[in-house]
Design a protein around this motif. Structure first.
Motif, mmCIF file in Angstrom:
data_model
loop_
_atom_site.group_PDB
_atom_site.id
_atom_site.type_symbol
_atom_site.label_atom_id
_atom_site.label_comp_id
_atom_site.label_asym_id
_atom_site.label_seq_id
_atom_site.Cartn_x
_atom_site.Cartn_y
_atom_site.Cartn_z
ATOM 1 N N ILE A 32 5.515 17.440 3.971
ATOM 2 C CA ILE A 32 4.843 16.193 3.620
ATOM 3 C C ILE A 32 3.506 16.566 2.990
ATOM 4 O O ILE A 32 2.693 17.253 3.621
ATOM 5 N N ASN A 56 13.033 19.827 0.659
ATOM 6 C CA ASN A 56 12.855 18.657 1.515
ATOM 7 C C ASN A 56 11.380 18.238 1.565
ATOM 8 O O ASN A 56 10.784 18.117 2.633
ATOM 9 N N SER A 58 8.360 15.542 0.664
ATOM 10 C CA SER A 58 7.897 14.193 0.320
ATOM 11 C C SER A 58 6.457 14.349 -0.156
ATOM 12 O O SER A 58 5.617 14.872 0.586
ATOM 13 N N LEU A 107 4.042 6.305 -0.952
ATOM 14 C CA LEU A 107 5.488 6.513 -0.869
ATOM 15 C C LEU A 107 5.968 6.116 0.523
ATOM 16 O O LEU A 107 5.351 6.510 1.520
ATOM 17 N N GLU A 108 7.045 5.320 0.564
ATOM 18 C CA GLU A 108 7.661 5.018 1.856
ATOM 19 C C GLU A 108 9.030 5.673 1.893
ATOM 20 O O GLU A 108 9.839 5.483 0.992
ATOM 21 N N THR A 109 9.292 6.461 2.932
ATOM 22 C CA THR A 109 10.608 7.079 3.120
ATOM 23 C C THR A 109 11.271 6.373 4.307
ATOM 24 O O THR A 109 10.626 5.568 4.988
ATOM 25 N N HIS A 111 11.639 7.517 7.057
ATOM 26 C CA HIS A 111 11.122 8.096 8.299
ATOM 27 C C HIS A 111 9.603 8.001 8.469
ATOM 28 O O HIS A 111 9.101 8.153 9.573
ATOM 29 N N THR A 113 5.523 6.986 6.105
ATOM 30 C CA THR A 113 4.853 6.482 4.901
ATOM 31 C C THR A 113 3.735 7.442 4.506
ATOM 32 O O THR A 113 3.082 8.028 5.382
ATOM 33 N N LYS A 142 7.000 1.792 7.849
ATOM 34 C CA LYS A 142 7.525 2.973 8.536
ATOM 35 C C LYS A 142 6.390 3.874 9.004
ATOM 36 O O LYS A 142 5.626 4.399 8.190
#
Ligand SMILES: [Fe+2]
Length: 251
Positions: A32, A56, A58, A107-109, A111, A113, A142
Protein backbone atom coordinates in the motif's frame (compact mmCIF):
# COMPACT_ATOMS: atom_id res chain seq x y z
CA UNK A 1 -2.38 -11.07 4.84
CA UNK A 2 0.48 -8.77 5.74
CA UNK A 3 0.58 -5.50 3.78
CA UNK A 4 3.67 -3.31 3.64
CA UNK A 5 2.44 0.29 3.98
CA UNK A 6 4.61 3.21 2.90
CA UNK A 7 4.28 6.80 1.74
CA UNK A 8 6.14 9.97 0.77
CA UNK A 9 9.14 8.29 -0.82
CA UNK A 10 10.12 11.57 -2.46
CA UNK A 11 12.77 10.16 -4.82
CA UNK A 12 14.93 8.87 -1.96
CA UNK A 13 16.08 5.52 -3.36
CA UNK A 14 18.36 4.48 -0.48
CA UNK A 15 15.51 4.92 2.00
CA UNK A 16 13.04 3.13 -0.29
CA UNK A 17 15.35 0.17 -0.88
CA UNK A 18 15.98 -0.18 2.88
CA UNK A 19 12.24 -0.12 3.62
CA UNK A 20 11.21 -2.54 0.87
CA UNK A 21 14.00 -4.99 1.72
CA UNK A 22 13.00 -4.84 5.39
CA UNK A 23 9.31 -5.39 4.69
CA UNK A 24 10.00 -8.18 2.19
CA UNK A 25 11.98 -9.97 4.90
CA UNK A 26 8.92 -9.72 7.17
CA UNK A 27 6.96 -11.65 4.52
CA UNK A 28 4.48 -9.05 3.29
CA UNK A 29 2.21 -10.27 0.50
CA UNK A 30 0.72 -6.95 -0.58
CA UNK A 31 1.74 -3.30 -0.75
CA UNK A 32 0.00 0.00 0.00
CA UNK A 33 1.59 3.27 -1.13
CA UNK A 34 0.01 6.62 -0.21
CA UNK A 35 1.66 8.89 -2.78
CA UNK A 36 4.37 11.54 -3.19
CA UNK A 37 6.66 9.16 -5.01
CA UNK A 38 8.80 11.99 -6.36
CA UNK A 39 9.87 15.50 -5.39
CA UNK A 40 12.65 16.66 -3.01
CA UNK A 41 15.07 13.80 -3.73
CA UNK A 42 17.58 12.90 -6.46
CA UNK A 43 16.35 9.49 -7.74
CA UNK A 44 12.84 9.70 -9.24
CA UNK A 45 13.40 7.04 -11.90
CA UNK A 46 15.14 4.54 -9.63
CA UNK A 47 12.30 4.83 -7.10
CA UNK A 48 9.54 4.50 -9.68
CA UNK A 49 11.26 1.59 -11.43
CA UNK A 50 11.37 -0.31 -8.11
CA UNK A 51 7.81 0.60 -7.09
CA UNK A 52 6.39 -0.41 -10.49
CA UNK A 53 7.82 -3.87 -9.94
CA UNK A 54 5.92 -4.51 -6.68
CA UNK A 55 3.29 -7.25 -6.84
CA UNK A 56 -0.22 -6.74 -5.41
CA UNK A 57 0.29 -2.98 -5.06
CA UNK A 58 -2.44 -0.44 -4.25
CA UNK A 59 -1.04 3.00 -4.98
CA UNK A 60 -2.11 6.64 -5.31
CA UNK A 61 -0.32 9.86 -6.21
CA UNK A 62 0.37 12.90 -4.01
CA UNK A 63 0.56 16.64 -4.46
CA UNK A 64 4.24 16.56 -5.51
CA UNK A 65 3.52 13.94 -8.18
CA UNK A 66 0.67 16.09 -9.49
CA UNK A 67 2.90 19.17 -9.47
CA UNK A 68 5.51 17.39 -11.57
CA UNK A 69 2.71 16.61 -14.05
CA UNK A 70 1.64 20.28 -13.96
CA UNK A 71 -1.78 19.29 -12.59
CA UNK A 72 -1.58 21.32 -9.38
CA UNK A 73 -0.58 24.91 -8.67
CA UNK A 74 3.01 25.43 -7.53
CA UNK A 75 2.22 28.64 -5.64
CA UNK A 76 1.59 26.79 -2.34
CA UNK A 77 4.95 25.02 -2.49
CA UNK A 78 7.92 26.53 -0.67
CA UNK A 79 10.98 27.50 -2.70
CA UNK A 80 12.81 24.22 -2.01
CA UNK A 81 9.88 22.01 -2.94
CA UNK A 82 9.28 24.11 -6.04
CA UNK A 83 12.90 23.81 -7.17
CA UNK A 84 12.73 20.04 -6.77
CA UNK A 85 9.48 19.79 -8.75
CA UNK A 86 11.01 21.74 -11.63
CA UNK A 87 14.18 19.58 -11.49
CA UNK A 88 12.10 16.37 -11.46
CA UNK A 89 10.19 17.41 -14.58
CA UNK A 90 13.39 17.21 -16.59
CA UNK A 91 14.81 14.13 -14.82
CA UNK A 92 11.96 11.65 -15.20
CA UNK A 93 11.63 9.05 -17.95
CA UNK A 94 8.60 9.02 -20.22
CA UNK A 95 7.67 5.59 -18.87
CA UNK A 96 7.60 6.84 -15.29
CA UNK A 97 5.80 10.06 -16.21
CA UNK A 98 3.11 7.94 -17.88
CA UNK A 99 2.90 5.77 -14.75
CA UNK A 100 2.29 8.85 -12.57
CA UNK A 101 -0.34 10.08 -15.00
CA UNK A 102 -2.31 6.89 -14.43
CA UNK A 103 -2.59 7.38 -10.65
CA UNK A 104 -5.36 9.09 -8.66
CA UNK A 105 -4.95 10.77 -5.24
CA UNK A 106 -7.73 8.64 -3.72
CA UNK A 107 -8.53 4.96 -4.12
CA UNK A 108 -11.07 2.61 -2.57
CA UNK A 109 -10.38 -1.14 -2.75
CA UNK A 110 -12.61 -3.94 -1.41
CA UNK A 111 -10.37 -4.05 1.68
CA UNK A 112 -9.29 -0.47 2.54
CA UNK A 113 -9.17 3.15 1.36
CA UNK A 114 -6.19 5.30 0.37
CA UNK A 115 -6.02 9.11 0.25
CA UNK A 116 -2.80 11.09 0.10
CA UNK A 117 -4.09 13.87 2.38
CA UNK A 118 -7.75 13.32 3.29
CA UNK A 119 -10.77 11.77 1.51
CA UNK A 120 -12.31 15.27 1.41
CA UNK A 121 -9.35 16.88 -0.34
CA UNK A 122 -7.02 14.02 -1.34
CA UNK A 123 -4.06 15.88 -2.75
CA UNK A 124 -3.79 18.82 -0.36
CA UNK A 125 -5.43 18.63 3.09
CA UNK A 126 -3.17 17.47 5.95
CA UNK A 127 -4.97 15.08 8.32
CA UNK A 128 -3.70 16.49 11.61
CA UNK A 129 -6.66 17.02 13.97
CA UNK A 130 -9.53 15.08 15.58
CA UNK A 131 -12.05 17.45 13.97
CA UNK A 132 -10.73 16.67 10.49
CA UNK A 133 -10.97 12.95 11.27
CA UNK A 134 -14.64 13.33 12.29
CA UNK A 135 -15.41 15.37 9.18
CA UNK A 136 -13.87 12.74 6.90
CA UNK A 137 -15.42 9.63 8.51
CA UNK A 138 -18.70 9.87 6.48
CA UNK A 139 -16.66 10.00 3.26
CA UNK A 140 -15.08 6.55 3.74
CA UNK A 141 -16.75 3.20 3.00
CA UNK A 142 -13.89 0.78 3.56
CA UNK A 143 -11.66 0.98 6.61
CA UNK A 144 -8.78 1.26 7.43
CA UNK A 145 -8.05 4.57 5.72
CA UNK A 146 -4.35 4.94 4.86
CA UNK A 147 -2.99 8.45 4.36
CA UNK A 148 0.34 10.21 3.89
CA UNK A 149 1.24 13.88 3.25
CA UNK A 150 2.16 15.02 6.80
CA UNK A 151 5.28 12.78 6.92
CA UNK A 152 4.32 11.79 10.50
CA UNK A 153 3.33 8.31 11.77
CA UNK A 154 -0.15 9.15 13.07
CA UNK A 155 -3.23 7.23 14.22
CA UNK A 156 -6.83 8.50 14.41
CA UNK A 157 -9.74 6.43 15.74
CA UNK A 158 -12.64 6.76 18.16
CA UNK A 159 -11.50 6.01 21.70
CA UNK A 160 -12.30 2.56 23.08
CA UNK A 161 -15.64 2.78 24.90
CA UNK A 162 -15.79 6.56 24.35
CA UNK A 163 -17.25 7.13 20.88
CA UNK A 164 -17.43 10.90 21.44
CA UNK A 165 -13.66 11.10 21.85
CA UNK A 166 -11.02 10.76 19.11
CA UNK A 167 -7.83 8.90 20.02
CA UNK A 168 -5.21 10.86 18.03
CA UNK A 169 -1.49 10.29 18.50
CA UNK A 170 1.95 9.55 17.13
CA UNK A 171 2.67 5.87 16.65
CA UNK A 172 5.87 4.26 17.83
CA UNK A 173 7.29 0.86 16.95
CA UNK A 174 4.64 -1.26 18.66
CA UNK A 175 1.59 -3.19 17.54
CA UNK A 176 -1.68 -1.21 17.50
CA UNK A 177 -4.95 -3.17 17.69
CA UNK A 178 -7.47 -1.65 15.24
CA UNK A 179 -11.21 -1.12 15.91
CA UNK A 180 -12.59 -4.30 14.34
CA UNK A 181 -16.09 -5.52 15.30
CA UNK A 182 -16.91 -9.13 16.24
CA UNK A 183 -18.23 -9.72 12.71
CA UNK A 184 -14.80 -8.78 11.33
CA UNK A 185 -15.82 -5.43 9.87
CA UNK A 186 -13.22 -2.73 10.48
CA UNK A 187 -14.43 0.49 12.09
CA UNK A 188 -13.20 4.03 11.43
CA UNK A 189 -9.43 4.33 11.73
CA UNK A 190 -6.93 6.44 9.80
CA UNK A 191 -3.27 5.39 9.70
CA UNK A 192 -0.32 7.36 8.39
CA UNK A 193 2.84 5.22 8.05
CA UNK A 194 5.09 8.30 8.16
CA UNK A 195 7.53 9.14 5.38
CA UNK A 196 10.08 6.87 3.73
CA UNK A 197 12.17 9.56 2.10
CA UNK A 198 11.82 12.64 4.31
CA UNK A 199 10.60 11.92 7.88
CA UNK A 200 9.60 15.05 9.82
CA UNK A 201 9.30 13.77 13.37
CA UNK A 202 12.96 14.35 14.32
CA UNK A 203 13.83 10.70 13.68
CA UNK A 204 15.89 10.43 10.50
CA UNK A 205 15.22 6.72 9.98
CA UNK A 206 12.83 5.83 7.16
CA UNK A 207 9.28 5.20 8.39
CA UNK A 208 6.89 2.49 7.18
CA UNK A 209 4.22 0.17 8.54
CA UNK A 210 2.71 -3.30 8.37
CA UNK A 211 -1.05 -3.86 8.27
CA UNK A 212 -2.06 -7.37 9.35
CA UNK A 213 -5.55 -7.81 7.90
CA UNK A 214 -6.03 -11.21 9.60
CA UNK A 215 -5.20 -10.00 13.11
CA UNK A 216 -6.56 -6.48 12.58
CA UNK A 217 -3.39 -4.73 13.70
CA UNK A 218 -0.97 -2.10 12.43
CA UNK A 219 2.63 -1.55 13.40
CA UNK A 220 5.15 1.15 12.56
CA UNK A 221 8.75 0.22 11.77
CA UNK A 222 11.71 2.60 11.53
CA UNK A 223 14.49 1.54 9.20
CA UNK A 224 17.97 3.14 9.11
CA UNK A 225 19.64 3.89 5.78
CA UNK A 226 22.73 5.75 4.56
CA UNK A 227 21.59 9.38 4.73
CA UNK A 228 25.05 10.63 3.69
CA UNK A 229 24.85 8.92 0.29
CA UNK A 230 21.53 10.62 -0.46
CA UNK A 231 22.84 13.99 0.70
CA UNK A 232 25.76 13.71 -1.74
CA UNK A 233 23.40 12.80 -4.59
CA UNK A 234 21.20 15.83 -3.77
CA UNK A 235 24.26 18.10 -3.95
CA UNK A 236 25.53 16.48 -7.16
CA UNK A 237 22.12 16.99 -8.77
CA UNK A 238 22.20 20.71 -7.92
CA UNK A 239 19.12 20.48 -5.72
CA UNK A 240 18.85 22.92 -2.75
CA UNK A 241 21.31 22.26 0.10
CA UNK A 242 18.44 22.54 2.59
CA UNK A 243 16.93 19.36 1.15
CA UNK A 244 20.15 17.51 1.99
CA UNK A 245 20.50 18.99 5.48
CA UNK A 246 16.95 18.28 6.65
CA UNK A 247 17.35 14.53 6.03
CA UNK A 248 19.98 14.29 8.76
CA UNK A 249 17.64 15.80 11.35
CA UNK A 250 14.41 14.10 10.32
CA UNK A 251 12.75 17.46 9.66
FE1 LIG B 1 5.10 14.44 0.88
Amino acid sequence: MLYGVFSDVHSNYEALAAVLDYLEDLGVGGWICCGDLVGYGPDPDACLDRIRGLKNLSIICGNHDLAVLDRIELEWFNQYARAAVVWTRTNLSETNRAYLEGLTARLETPHFTLAHGTPRNPPEEYLMSPLQFRDNVPLVNKWPLFVGHSHMPLLFRYAEGEPDKVDFRFMEDKEEPLPRAADGVMGPVALNPGSVGQPRDQDNRASCGVYDSDKGTFRIFRVPYDVGVVQEKIRAAGLPEYLALRLAYGQ
